[in-house]
Structure formats: structure tokens, C-alpha cells
Design an enzyme around this catalytic site. Sequence first.
Site, PDB file in Angstrom:
ATOM      1  N   GLY B  13      46.789  27.616  26.343  1.00  0.00           N
ATOM      2  CA  GLY B  13      46.158  28.272  27.131  1.00  0.00           C
ATOM      3  C   GLY B  13      46.197  27.874  28.635  1.00  0.00           C
ATOM      4  N   ASN B  40      51.260  29.168  26.994  1.00  0.00           N
ATOM      5  CA  ASN B  40      50.454  30.215  27.343  1.00  0.00           C
ATOM      6  C   ASN B  40      51.203  31.479  27.213  1.00  0.00           C
ATOM      7  OD1 ASN B  40      47.851  31.016  28.787  1.00  0.00           O
ATOM      8  ND2 ASN B  40      49.293  31.910  30.392  1.00  0.00           N
ATOM      9  N   LYS B  41      50.646  32.652  26.981  1.00  0.00           N
ATOM     10  CA  LYS B  41      51.256  33.998  26.662  1.00  0.00           C
ATOM     11  C   LYS B  41      51.987  34.533  27.859  1.00  0.00           C
ATOM     12  CE  LYS B  41      49.369  38.424  24.763  1.00  0.00           C
ATOM     13  NZ  LYS B  41      48.182  39.063  24.321  1.00  0.00           N
ATOM     14  N   GLU B 174      29.162  43.229  38.147  1.00  0.00           N
ATOM     15  CA  GLU B 174      30.063  42.765  39.233  1.00  0.00           C
ATOM     16  C   GLU B 174      31.277  44.020  39.327  1.00  0.00           C
ATOM     17  OE1 GLU B 174      31.644  38.869  38.696  1.00  0.00           O
ATOM     18  OE2 GLU B 174      30.322  38.320  40.452  1.00  0.00           O
ATOM     19  N   ASP B 304      36.006  28.843  26.978  1.00  0.00           N
ATOM     20  CA  ASP B 304      35.157  29.968  26.303  1.00  0.00           C
ATOM     21  C   ASP B 304      35.256  29.777  24.897  1.00  0.00           C
ATOM     22  OD1 ASP B 304      34.891  30.699  28.988  1.00  0.00           O
ATOM     23  OD2 ASP B 304      36.139  32.500  28.627  1.00  0.00           O
ATOM     24  N   ALA B 321      33.614  29.981  34.567  1.00  0.00           N
ATOM     25  CA  ALA B 321      34.671  29.169  34.981  1.00  0.00           C
ATOM     26  C   ALA B 321      34.410  27.755  35.155  1.00  0.00           C
ATOM     27  CB  ALA B 321      35.344  30.126  36.009  1.00  0.00           C
ATOM     28  N   GLN B 322      33.221  27.704  35.967  1.00  0.00           N
ATOM     29  CA  GLN B 322      32.600  26.600  36.330  1.00  0.00           C
ATOM     30  C   GLN B 322      32.543  25.482  35.129  1.00  0.00           C
ATOM     31  OE1 GLN B 322      28.575  25.129  38.620  1.00  0.00           O
ATOM     32  NE2 GLN B 322      28.642  27.076  37.802  1.00  0.00           N
ATOM     33  N   LYS B 382      29.900  33.387  47.403  1.00  0.00           N
ATOM     34  CA  LYS B 382      30.637  33.929  46.023  1.00  0.00           C
ATOM     35  C   LYS B 382      32.068  33.577  46.553  1.00  0.00           C
ATOM     36  CE  LYS B 382      31.676  36.138  42.271  1.00  0.00           C
ATOM     37  NZ  LYS B 382      31.070  35.675  41.036  1.00  0.00           N
TER      38      LYS B 382
END
Lengths: 408, 408
Positions: B13, B40-41, B174, B304, B321-322, B382
Site C-alpha cells: 500500500g 500498490n494497485k 466536506e 486505516d 492521515a495524520q 486546512k
Amino acid sequence: MIRLKKPNVVVLGAGYGGLMTVTRLQKMIGVNEASITLVNKHDYHYESTWLHEAAAGTLHHERVRYAIADVIDQSKVKFIQDTVEKINLEEKQVLLQNHEPLTYDYLVVALGFESETFGIKGLKEYAFSIANVNAARQIREHIEYQFATYSTEEEKRDERLTIVVGGAGFTGIEFLGELVNRVPELCREYDVDPNKVRIICVEAAPTVLPGFDPELVEYAVNVLEKKGVEFKIGTAIKECTPEGIIVSKDDQVEEIKAGTVVWAAGVRGSRVIDESGFEAMRGRVKVDPFLRAPGHEDVFVVGDCALIINEETNRPYPPTAQIAMQQGEVCAKNLAVLIRGQGELQPFKPDLKGTVCSLGHDDAIGVVFGKKIWGAKASVMKKVIDNRALYLIGGPTLVAKKGKFKLL
Amino acid sequence: MIRLKKPNVVVLGAGYGGLMTVTRLQKMIGVNEASITLVNKHDYHYESTWLHEAAAGTLHHERVRYAIADVIDQSKVKFIQDTVEKINLEEKQVLLQNHEPLTYDYLVVALGFESETFGIKGLKEYAFSIANVNAARQIREHIEYQFATYSTEEEKRDERLTIVVGGAGFTGIEFLGELVNRVPELCREYDVDPNKVRIICVEAAPTVLPGFDPELVEYAVNVLEKKGVEFKIGTAIKECTPEGIIVSKDDQVEEIKAGTVVWAAGVRGSRVIDESGFEAMRGRVKVDPFLRAPGHEDVFVVGDCALIINEETNRPYPPTAQIAMQQGEVCAKNLAVLIRGQGELQPFKPDLKGTVCSLGHDDAIGVVFGKKIWGAKASVMKKVIDNRALYLIGGPTLVAKKGKFKLL
């Protein structure tokens, strides 16, 4: 001479023929001489000869249209945005979808073309046709959606990436010319292997571009084949289905699965013509030399709804922008004669300057002033023709705004 | 010390966690110390926290991704583009779709999230989810196609222009923030009356953005409602159909017809986790303090697919993500320790700097270093966070190439 009432001139349609009639007439007559009303479905005119570019996605549809308000003199012309339902010839009235009926003293019918599917099963339901701005951008979005979906689906259905173009006439070939340039862009945009994409052109006639010079036709076919188009000539579409098309050639029936089918093989005049009781063939009225409908001296028909026989070939002139605009000019002059009750009606005589068929933005074939041209030279000529249509209706301002040229 | 064989490090990944692991590890160890393989894909990384922008069409997907080749050191890292099918923990092998199995000495599982539909009928078939670049651009194209089709069809189906967003969590809000800015553009592009468009957000929980500060939530709801979003809170989606969704609230069942349904209410870890025999919940492995899978000291899980309990709240940390990037850093350090056989493993401790939820490109809400912010200030923050993710993985070059800023 004092008139009791200004005559009502009603012009139906703001395509090449209708808009040319109005923009010429508004220059010829004074505010007090006549009331001019222009009716059009949209508040914009579009270059129907450029629609294949919007459909392929090589030119944004905003570039293909302009506001009618930009070219009409609003002190002289009243614009009504509505759809024409029927003309009542007896009562001299035009029935509209959302407004009260309009009464006319002189009527100009310039309602343009519609797609003709010749009763082929499923075409109306499952094929697209490059009929107007809305239809063109739907085709563009449909093709993009097929590419986007192909990238997402786990079991790839390659036929999604097959685009069938029905018809190798003028519109079909010009559309193919844009498609072959657009497909590599789409492949990059959606990470699709270009080898998976098929562009197939099916034509029932025994040749591509029937009536065109054979040498030029060969040039066009070579260019398009080199860029990946498969031609199936002498092949008729029998049926269109949600999965693709069924064709037959020499009694051999074949199914071609395709995510997109675009029908570019038939046009006809407006259905309003049929429904209003004109003597007509496929929505086209065989007009008199002054462009009037037989038996209705107050009704002019111009553009794709007018049928005029070319006496040299004994076949009808093709429905082109060039002829529509020339008819608009003559129609405006004849209207001025009738409004003023002085002068003589002028017969219409087409002045054919030539025809250029584009093969993408950088290539074309054509015959101009009797001379064969192809390649970059023909492509430049095509853009000159496109810009000329803008110039004739909207002058240099419109050319500056919408014209096809590069500033160096 | 002379090693007989370099250990094989395999990283699965190239999301935030995997790519952070690789880019840090390649700086820490020499060419002769280990063989690093990244699988990775796709041959690109994408910013999954920006996908809602690509899905709404406010940011082109090219801006959301970058080539993996641009950030890995190819003298140290071998890249294989393929899909992981299964991990064989006994044999220490990774099974790939199109390549021979890979044998590892150390494995990093960073396979990211998948959409979780909780068994709601029809969601998988008829709803979109903002799961990856391909899915995001399909949503964009689907919505555009609905608008294009609406303009074309004779009998207008207003429900075509209804967009349902399932879920008022982070992703849902979002995405709504981008949609409300995009819809006016789409209306202009396709000549659609903005009053015909409906954007409906359905959330089963009793509040928008559960867990967020109530004052900030109110700000967000006001902003979005003012721009046209209808919120249906405390309302559960019972079923998704080709025509829309069926919802229920207080035992009242209602059908909402909609041309587009986007499911943004559930994520889970990778199905590869489930299929490989890890002890896991919804594809997430509860890792040890050093980020290793229990019982498999040679297997790290980051991002994740890793489940870590926040001891203060006794709930899992959200998949962000953090956290994924912080885990990647620790994972790289721990791999270096194991490869060299010296030093000590470092436990993972998240360092939460804050959370900002965007409401379009020019507005946001958030809590940063314990302080509430909203409006323009939050929006700038952001973008700082978005650029920081690029910086941490690809340095200033990547920020310059893909960063969110305007050059004055």
C-alpha cells in the site's frame, strides 16, 4: 403614405437562416415600418456546423453558441423565447408552448433540422444524435462517463469503450475527425489503455462521403483509419439496443456491442411543418423561386426546412449553413419589398463557393471554387468558412468573441 | 558483521502510512542493508483526504495524485504495481493478482480503508462511495451527466438533479462543502435552473459531525443550509434503489428520489486483513504498542487497517492521515532497528495536532492545538495541513508541484 397599422413580421427560429433574415431586415427597415418578432426555443444561437466538436468534447459548447441579444437590434426586434407548436395558416397565427398565439402579416419559417431515424428500431431510444447544444454536451458527458466507469468497475466491460458512429456522411466524418483526437486525451484522463478503445463507423451506402470526390474520400479514410477508425461500409444498421447495434451486410447479421452509439446519418426538416398542413416531404417545403410556400404568399421558408431542386443534378440542394444564410439575405430583401409595397421580389439563386469537411482541428478535405484541397490548407479554409458565418450575422465583434483563430 | 542475505522488507500500500514508511526507511538504511519492495494497485499515490474535491469536480483528480516514482528512491526500493490478494502468514508470503508471490522477512500492511455499507440493501449496487481516484471521478462524471441529460430530455425529471449524501460525518460534510460551490457552476454549464437542484444530507445519528464541538457544528450547518443543503438528521437509510433511497425517521418511512446517491457514512479496513486470518474487526487489527499484529512480530500494520484505542476516551482513534503518517514514521524506525539488530523498538504515541473540516475552498471549522477556529482562518489552516502531508512524504519539490496555494 400613411399606414394604419405596421405589419407584423414573425420569424420562427434563430438558426443560420432565421437570424440572417432578422439581422439583415433590421438594417433595411425603420422602426416605424414594421414590427419584427423573433421566436426561438433558446435565448442563444448555436453554430450547428460546429456541434460535432462540442459532442466530441474538443470545443466547449460555450464557444459554439452566442446570445441572440448580442446580434439583434432590440429597438426593432422583439425576441420571444418559446417553442413553436404549430402554425395556423388559415388564421395567420403561430401557436407557442408558453405564450399567447402570435398573429403575423408575414411569416418566416426557419425551424431548422431534426434527426431522422427512418424508423430503424431502437435508434430513437438508445442512440444519440448531434441535434443541438444540449444533445451535443450530453454525448460528450456520456462518453466521459463510460471512460470513468470503465476505470472503476472490477470486471472490465471493454465494449463500454466502443463508440459507434452511424453514417459516413458529412456529420459522421467530421465527428469521427474530432473523436480520434479526443480519445487519446480521454485515455490519459481516465488511465485507460488506448488499445481497448474502438471507434466504428457504419455506413449503409457503398462509399464514405457519397458525392464527394473519390480522391479526397480516400485521403479522409486513410487519415481516419490511421488514427484508429474501423469503417464498415455497405453495412446497414438494423436495430439499436441498450447493448449496441445489430448490423447486416450481404445478409450476414452481426451484433456490435457498444457503450455509445451516435446516429449521424439522417436529417429532416421540422415536424412543425408537417403538423401545420404545408405540402412537404420530411418536414421540407418545396418553395417558390422567392422562397415562399406554395399557396401561401405571406409565408417564407428558409434554411433546412426549405427544399430547392438543383436543376443541374435534378436533386435537392443539401441543407447547409451556406445556403441557409444566402436564403436569409434574399428573404430579408423580399420582406422589405412587401413591407414597403415597392420594388420587385428577388428570386433565390444559390452561389455555391465550395464545401470543406474537417478531419479534426488540423486536417480537412474540400472543394473550394472548383479546386480540390486537403491537409493543413483545407483546415485553414474550414476555419475561414466558420468565421465567415459569424461575420455575416454578427460582424467583426462576433468574430472577435467566438471566432476560430489563434492570436500570435 | 557480514549478512548472508539481506532481509526482505515488503510494504503493501502506498497511501499515507505505507508511503511514509518507505520514504523514511529509504533514508535510514543503506542499499546493502535490506531489500525494500513496495506494492500498490496503482502507480500513483492519492491524497485520500482530498478525494471529496475530485468527486465534486472542484479539483481535478490529477491534482489529487502523484507518481510513486517521484518520491521513492529507486536504488533502494523496488516498486511492483499489483493488487494484493492475500497474506500467507505461515509461509511469510504475499499473494498478488498478476505477479509471483513475494516472500518477506518483515511486512508492513498499509492497505487503507474501504467503504462499509453495513449490509444496507442496494447501497453497494446503486450508491457511489468516495473510495479512490477512479470512484471520485466517476461521481464527478455521473453528476455532470445527470445535468447534461436533464437539459436534453423532453419531459424533465427533476429528481435527476437531486443529490443525496448519506452521512454527515467528516467526509460527508466536506463533500457537501464542495458540492454547494460546484452546483452553481454546473447550472451555468448546463443551463439548469438552480432552484431545481436539491442537495440532501441524511444522517442516522442525532447530530451532524458527531464528536465535534457543538458551536462549530452549528456554524457548519448554517453555512451549508444557507447554500442550499437540506439536512435530515436522526434519519436512517433503509435501502438504496435505482430511483433513490428509502429512509425512516421515528418509524415514518419516506422515499427520496435522487439521480445521485453518495454514501459517505462508513469506512472499514481492508478485506485482505479478514481473508489472511488476522485477528481483526472490520478489517482493522488491534496492534501492539510497536504497531505489530499480535502473534506476528514480523508484521506491522499502519494506517486505516490499524486499530489503536485512545485510553482517554476508551474509543479507537479515528482513521486519519495524520495518524497514518505518524505511524509510518515509527514503523520505519522500528524496521531499521530490526534490520540492523540493534537499538530498541519505539512505541507509537499519537501526537494529535488538531482537526479541520473544510466547507468548500474558502471556509472551514476546526480545533487546532486545542483552539476553535472557523471561517477564512480555518480554511487557510486546512490548506496548511494538506500541504504538510505533501511535505512530509515528498519534501518541498512535491509541495511546489501539488500544493494548495496561490502564487501572487
